[in-house]
Design an enzyme around this catalytic site. Structure first.
Site, PDB file in Angstrom:
ATOM      1  N   ASP A 166      -6.515  -3.355  -1.956  1.00  0.00           N
ATOM      2  CA  ASP A 166      -6.277  -1.988  -2.097  1.00  0.00           C
ATOM      3  C   ASP A 166      -4.964  -1.367  -2.660  1.00  0.00           C
ATOM      4  O   ASP A 166      -4.674  -1.144  -1.871  1.00  0.00           O
ATOM      5  CB  ASP A 166      -7.652  -0.863  -1.184  1.00  0.00           C
ATOM      6  CG  ASP A 166      -7.104   0.312  -1.493  1.00  0.00           C
ATOM      7  OD1 ASP A 166      -7.038   0.429  -3.189  1.00  0.00           O
ATOM      8  OD2 ASP A 166      -7.305   1.003  -1.087  1.00  0.00           O
TER       9      ASP A 166
ATOM     10  N   ILE B 225       1.263   6.950   0.516  1.00  0.00           N
ATOM     11  CA  ILE B 225       0.208   5.555   0.893  1.00  0.00           C
ATOM     12  C   ILE B 225      -0.716   5.527   0.576  1.00  0.00           C
ATOM     13  O   ILE B 225      -2.298   6.847   0.051  1.00  0.00           O
ATOM     14  CB  ILE B 225       0.308   6.116   1.962  1.00  0.00           C
ATOM     15  CG1 ILE B 225       1.822   6.423   2.675  1.00  0.00           C
ATOM     16  CG2 ILE B 225      -0.570   5.425   3.338  1.00  0.00           C
ATOM     17  CD1 ILE B 225       2.164   7.084   4.218  1.00  0.00           C
ATOM     18  N   CYS B 226      -1.088   4.070   0.043  1.00  0.00           N
ATOM     19  CA  CYS B 226      -3.120   4.177  -0.228  1.00  0.00           C
ATOM     20  C   CYS B 226      -3.791   4.453   1.111  1.00  0.00           C
ATOM     21  O   CYS B 226      -3.836   3.199   1.883  1.00  0.00           O
ATOM     22  CB  CYS B 226      -3.278   2.969  -0.766  1.00  0.00           C
ATOM     23  SG  CYS B 226      -4.320   3.540  -1.630  1.00  0.00           S
ATOM     24  N   LEU B 227      -4.872   4.629   2.167  1.00  0.00           N
ATOM     25  CA  LEU B 227      -4.709   4.600   2.702  1.00  0.00           C
ATOM     26  C   LEU B 227      -6.334   5.433   2.739  1.00  0.00           C
ATOM     27  O   LEU B 227      -6.368   6.708   3.162  1.00  0.00           O
ATOM     28  CB  LEU B 227      -4.182   5.877   4.220  1.00  0.00           C
ATOM     29  CG  LEU B 227      -4.995   4.846   5.635  1.00  0.00           C
ATOM     30  CD1 LEU B 227      -5.006   3.250   5.545  1.00  0.00           C
ATOM     31  CD2 LEU B 227      -3.900   5.639   6.795  1.00  0.00           C
TER      32      LEU B 227
ATOM     33  N   ASN C 108       0.776  -0.979   0.262  1.00  0.00           N
ATOM     34  CA  ASN C 108       0.556   0.261  -0.515  1.00  0.00           C
ATOM     35  C   ASN C 108       0.327   0.962  -0.004  1.00  0.00           C
ATOM     36  O   ASN C 108       0.136   2.263   0.115  1.00  0.00           O
ATOM     37  CB  ASN C 108      -0.517  -0.025   1.199  1.00  0.00           C
ATOM     38  CG  ASN C 108      -1.758  -1.382   1.197  1.00  0.00           C
ATOM     39  OD1 ASN C 108      -1.272  -1.807   2.250  1.00  0.00           O
ATOM     40  ND2 ASN C 108      -2.456  -1.538   1.152  1.00  0.00           N
TER      41      ASN C 108
END
Length: 152
Positions: A121, A84-86, A77
């Site tokens: 994701d 950052i994928c959050l 992620n």
């Protein structure tokens, strides 16, 4: 004005009662922050020190801060640029940012993401499939990167 007083309050709290394994400080200006997250025990990031950059936008807290890793990390992620994928780092409808969240909760969420990646994701598809289908290799690579880039 609201932004400055809120940031001052948040930084003061982060200095006096930081979340475990997290430190955060000003880097010159009030809207340019740095943070360090210690890699959690029982994760491939154990004993690593990861540096992050936090840029606080003009519209904070109505807009989330921009946070990225400065230390390279092997994670599904987090991409090679440190992005950052959050969900809590993005505004709705795609994200879950709310003005009631703060920098401390964001850093804690990133620390949790490090311990529990979300391979469904991903920002890094190849690392994600390695995490899903060859966990031993993922753990080996993540430990190697931690030793190489985040070791003390």
């Amino acid at each position: 004005m609201q932004r400055a007083s809120r940031l001052t309050r948040e930084l003061s709290l982060l200095a006096t009662e930081p979340p475990p394994g997290i430190t955060c400080w000003q880097n010159g200006q009030l809207d340019d922050l740095r943070a360090q997250i210690l890699g959690g025990a029982d994760t491939p990031y154990d004993k690593g020190i990861f540096n992050l950059e936090i840029i606080v936008p003009e519209r904070y807290p109505f807009e989330p801060p921009k946070i990225r890793f400065l230390t390279p990390i092997y994670h599904p992620n987090i991409d090679s640029a440190g992005r950052i994928c959050l969900d809590v780092l993005k505004l709705p409808p795609k994200g879950a940012w709310r003005p009631s969240l703060n920098i401390s909760t964001l850093l804690t969420s990133i620390q949790l993401l490090m311990a529990e990646p979300n391979p469904d994701d991903p920002l890094m598809a190849d690392i994600s499939s390695e995490y899903k289908y060859n966990k031993q290799l993922f753990l080996l690579n993540a430990r190697e990167w931690t030793a190489k880039y985040a070791g003390q």
